[in-house]
Design a protein around this motif. Structure first.
Motif, short mmCIF file in Angstrom:
data_model
loop_
_atom_site.label_atom_id
_atom_site.label_comp_id
_atom_site.label_asym_id
_atom_site.label_seq_id
_atom_site.Cartn_x
_atom_site.Cartn_y
_atom_site.Cartn_z
N THR A 92 0.85 -1.19 0.00
CA THR A 92 0.00 0.00 0.00
C THR A 92 0.89 1.24 0.00
N SER A 93 0.54 2.20 -0.83
CA SER A 93 1.30 3.45 -0.90
C SER A 93 0.34 4.61 -1.07
N SER A 94 0.73 5.75 -0.52
CA SER A 94 -0.08 6.96 -0.64
C SER A 94 0.85 8.16 -0.61
N SER A 95 0.47 9.20 -1.30
CA SER A 95 1.25 10.43 -1.33
C SER A 95 0.31 11.62 -1.47
N LYS A 96 0.69 12.72 -0.84
CA LYS A 96 -0.13 13.92 -0.87
C LYS A 96 0.78 15.13 -0.94
N ASN A 130 -2.95 14.27 -4.82
CA ASN A 130 -3.31 13.24 -3.85
C ASN A 130 -3.40 11.91 -4.60
N GLY A 131 -2.55 10.97 -4.25
CA GLY A 131 -2.53 9.68 -4.92
C GLY A 131 -2.47 8.53 -3.93
N LYS A 132 -3.13 7.44 -4.24
CA LYS A 132 -3.15 6.25 -3.41
C LYS A 132 -3.05 5.02 -4.29
N SER A 134 -2.71 0.43 -3.98
CA SER A 134 -2.61 -0.78 -3.18
C SER A 134 -2.58 -1.98 -4.09
#
Length: 229
Positions: A92-96, A130-132, A134
């Motif tokens: 899982t990865s997320s960036s903002k 905003n990116g997510k 998984s």
């Protein structure tokens, strides 16, 4: 109707041209993987008979030490790989990102620049992202596949390979395996776990009506390759 027919014909011609101009082992859908060899290894030819020396015990007649038993130890000997593969992975990865800035100048209230409004000399900007993402994957494979010894190395390891082919009413199923095993990992009944196979290459594939039904058509693959999105 004629327009759609011409479009399909043009796409087919483009696919043939691209595939014809590509190098060997390559096409418009990427390079083809080299075909693995999983064929059984035949035993080496028997050595020349030794001259009779009058002894009852002759080691060249297939003698095996008491601690070896019926374990595979020579090229061409069969052994059974017990498939106990069970693996799972999760990511899982997320960036903002959020940033902003502004710039403004207040003109003098007297003189020639007094007619300029402060709003005419201001500048501002905002940027955000905003990116997510998984990914989850799991696989399980159980069963048994008998293989043969291909090579025996001086350090006590052996290279094995083999395959099992099952013919069904709508196609064929293949279970193929290749890797390195230690003689010490082979049990008394001539079996070894797949988790003990080093550099293991295990493939479970099939061909026939069922396999073709689950594969995308060539025209769909063509548009997937040239699509910029």
């Amino acid at each position: 109707m004629r327009t759609a027919t011409k479009l399909i014909a043009s796409c087919a011609a483009a696919a043939l041209i691209l595939s014809a101009g590509a190098p060997a082992q390559a096409g418009i859908f990427g390079k083809k993987k080299p075909k693995e060899d999983f064929s059984a290894a035949p035993p080496p030819p028997p050595p020349a008979p030794a001259p009779a020396n009058g002894s009852i015990f002759q080691p060249q007649d297939g003698y095996a030490a008491l601690y070896e038993g019926t374990r595979a130890r020579r090229v061409g000997d069969p052994l059974t790989i017990v498939l106990v593969e069970n693996m799972s992975a999760s990511k899982t990865s997320s960036s903002k990102l959020d940033s902003g800035g502004g710039f403004g100048i207040t003109p003098p209230s007297t003189g020639l620049l007094s007619a300029v409004k402060p709003t005419d000399l201001s500048l501002s900007g905002n940027r955000n992202f905003n990116g997510k993402g998984s990914a989850d994957q799991s696989n399980s494979l159980t069963g048994e596949v008998s293989v043969t010894v291909v090579a025996v190395y001086p350090n006590g390891t052996m290279e094995v390979q083999g395959q099992k082919r099952v013919t069904l009413n709508r196609g064929d199923e293949f279970v193929q395996i290749k890797g390195i095993v230690r003689v010490a990992d082979i049990s008394a009944d001539n079996r070894v776990l797949s988790t003990r196979v080093a550099d293991a290459r295990i493939a479970y594939t099939g061909k026939g009506d069922v396999a073709r039904a689950g594969r995308q058509g060539w025209l769909g693959r063509f548009f997937s390759v040239i699509s910029p999105f």
